[in-house]
Design a protein around this motif. Structure first.
Motif, PDB file in Angstrom:
ATOM      1  N   GLY A   1      11.704 -33.625  -8.402  1.00 54.38           N
ATOM      2  CA  GLY A   1      10.398 -34.009  -8.910  1.00 54.38           C
ATOM      3  C   GLY A   1       9.359 -32.916  -8.854  1.00 54.38           C
ATOM      4  N   PHE A   2       9.643 -31.823  -8.131  1.00 52.56           N
ATOM      5  CA  PHE A   2       8.697 -30.716  -8.069  1.00 52.56           C
ATOM      6  C   PHE A   2       8.630 -30.024  -9.435  1.00 52.56           C
ATOM      7  CE2 PHE A   2       9.373 -29.650  -3.260  1.00 52.56           C
ATOM      8  CZ  PHE A   2       8.983 -30.935  -2.936  1.00 52.56           C
ATOM      9  N   TYR A   3       7.435 -29.591  -9.810  1.00 50.24           N
ATOM     10  CA  TYR A   3       7.268 -28.752 -10.995  1.00 50.24           C
ATOM     11  C   TYR A   3       7.258 -27.288 -10.566  1.00 50.24           C
ATOM     12  CZ  TYR A   3       5.894 -33.019 -13.436  1.00 50.24           C
ATOM     13  OH  TYR A   3       5.883 -34.279 -13.983  1.00 50.24           O
ATOM     14  N   PHE A   4       7.884 -26.423 -11.376  1.00 47.66           N
ATOM     15  CA  PHE A   4       7.849 -25.003 -11.058  1.00 47.66           C
ATOM     16  C   PHE A   4       7.444 -24.203 -12.289  1.00 47.66           C
ATOM     17  CE2 PHE A   4      12.262 -26.083 -12.011  1.00 47.66           C
ATOM     18  CZ  PHE A   4      12.701 -25.070 -12.845  1.00 47.66           C
ATOM     19  N   VAL A   5       6.697 -23.126 -12.015  1.00 45.28           N
ATOM     20  CA  VAL A   5       6.053 -22.315 -13.045  1.00 45.28           C
ATOM     21  C   VAL A   5       6.524 -20.877 -12.906  1.00 45.28           C
ATOM     22  CG1 VAL A   5       3.822 -21.538 -13.968  1.00 45.28           C
ATOM     23  CG2 VAL A   5       4.025 -23.825 -12.941  1.00 45.28           C
ATOM     24  N   ASN A   6       6.763 -20.209 -14.009  1.00 42.87           N
ATOM     25  CA  ASN A   6       7.176 -18.803 -13.960  1.00 42.87           C
ATOM     26  C   ASN A   6       5.942 -17.905 -13.872  1.00 42.87           C
ATOM     27  OD1 ASN A   6       6.326 -19.361 -16.595  1.00 42.87           O
ATOM     28  ND2 ASN A   6       7.737 -17.884 -17.516  1.00 42.87           N
ATOM     29  N   GLY A   7       5.177 -18.116 -12.823  1.00 43.27           N
ATOM     30  CA  GLY A   7       3.946 -17.363 -12.630  1.00 43.27           C
ATOM     31  C   GLY A   7       3.551 -17.307 -11.169  1.00 43.27           C
ATOM     32  N   THR A   8       2.303 -16.998 -10.936  1.00 40.35           N
ATOM     33  CA  THR A   8       1.771 -16.806  -9.592  1.00 40.35           C
ATOM     34  C   THR A   8       1.314 -18.132  -8.988  1.00 40.35           C
ATOM     35  OG1 THR A   8      -0.518 -16.493 -10.325  1.00 40.35           O
ATOM     36  CG2 THR A   8       0.929 -14.543 -10.338  1.00 40.35           C
TER      37      THR A   8
END
Length: 244
Positions: free
Chosen positions: A59-66
């Motif tokens: 359920g965690f969201y992950f972003v290709n950023g800082t």
């Protein structure tokens, strides 16, 4: 209560998982974290390319950023409503003294603060994730304090000793200590023989007296430091004005 959680160690980090598990017992949580380790990213935003957001099986969201990207995207485009609190961590290792300027953990909380939302950054005082469940339990206790007496929004930097919960009995208000300059860069070569440089380790503590976060950590105490963003050197304003 609604809490947005982020970090700089990445969405798979044990500290983030432990913190989310602990806070899920007292609040509605959303986790938006980097897709990998972004330690030392400070308050950087990614402006040269678009960002993608994906959701993991847990359920965690992950972003290709800082870390700052994560909180910024969450607050300006992802979430249907503003959270009541932004929480960052639990970081693998301390964020004390001058290190807070480089810290992605502190930066994620700072981004929430800049949007007018109370924010807390949590770190362990030593690397290695030892007693991380105990640290998360203590973080939950601190969130439950709500700090109604503080002006809103507030920005708090918390460093928790790697100790069993039963030994985390002393929580103290601290100021930031200071470090010596960092150690020299480490020279090396890449496989093609080109010279490369690794950033060296941080220097030793320079100001670590009673009342500082460094001192509290050395005494096995939980350190809470209120932070502010105004970098203006107010004591020099008059002198600067006279020199113009």
């Amino acid at each position: 209560m609604k809490i947005l959680i982020s970090n700089d160690d990445g969405y798979l980090a044990p500290g983030l998982v432990a913190l989310a598990d602990a806070l899920a017992t007292i609040a509605e949580i959303v986790v938006v974290a980097p897709d990998g380790n972004r330690s030392g990213a400070s308050n950087s935003l990614t402006l040269e390319r678009p960002l993608s957001v994906q959701q993991a099986a847990n359920g965690f969201y992950f972003v290709n950023g800082t870390p700052t990207d994560c909180v910024h995207v969450a607050l300006t485009g992802m979430l249907g409503e503003r959270p009541d609190l932004v929480v960052s961590g639990i970081n693998n290792g301390p964020n004390m003294g001058d290190d807070t300027l480089y810290s992605g953990t502190v930066a994620a909380a700072t981004e929430g603060f800049l949007f007018g939302i109370p924010a807390i950054a949590f770190s362990q005082a030593s690397h290695g994730w030892e007693n991380i469940a105990d640290a998360a339990r203590l973080a939950r206790d601190i969130v439950l304090r709500r700090f109604e007496q503080l002006e809103r929004p507030f920005l708090l930097n918390v460093n928790i000793p790697n100790l069993p919960y039963e030994q985390l009995t002393r929580i103290v208000a601290t100021r930031l200590g200071r470090r010596h300059a960092a150690e020299p860069v480490i020279r090396s070569q890449d496989p093609r023989g080109r010279e490369i440089f690794w950033i060296g380790p941080p220097g030793g503590t320079r100001e670590a007296g009673e009342g500082t976060d460094f001192y509290a950590a050395a005494q096995g105490q939980v350190s809470i430091t209120p932070l502010q963003i105004d970098l203006t050197h107010k004591d020099q304003l008059d002198a600067l004005a006279r020199s113009l």
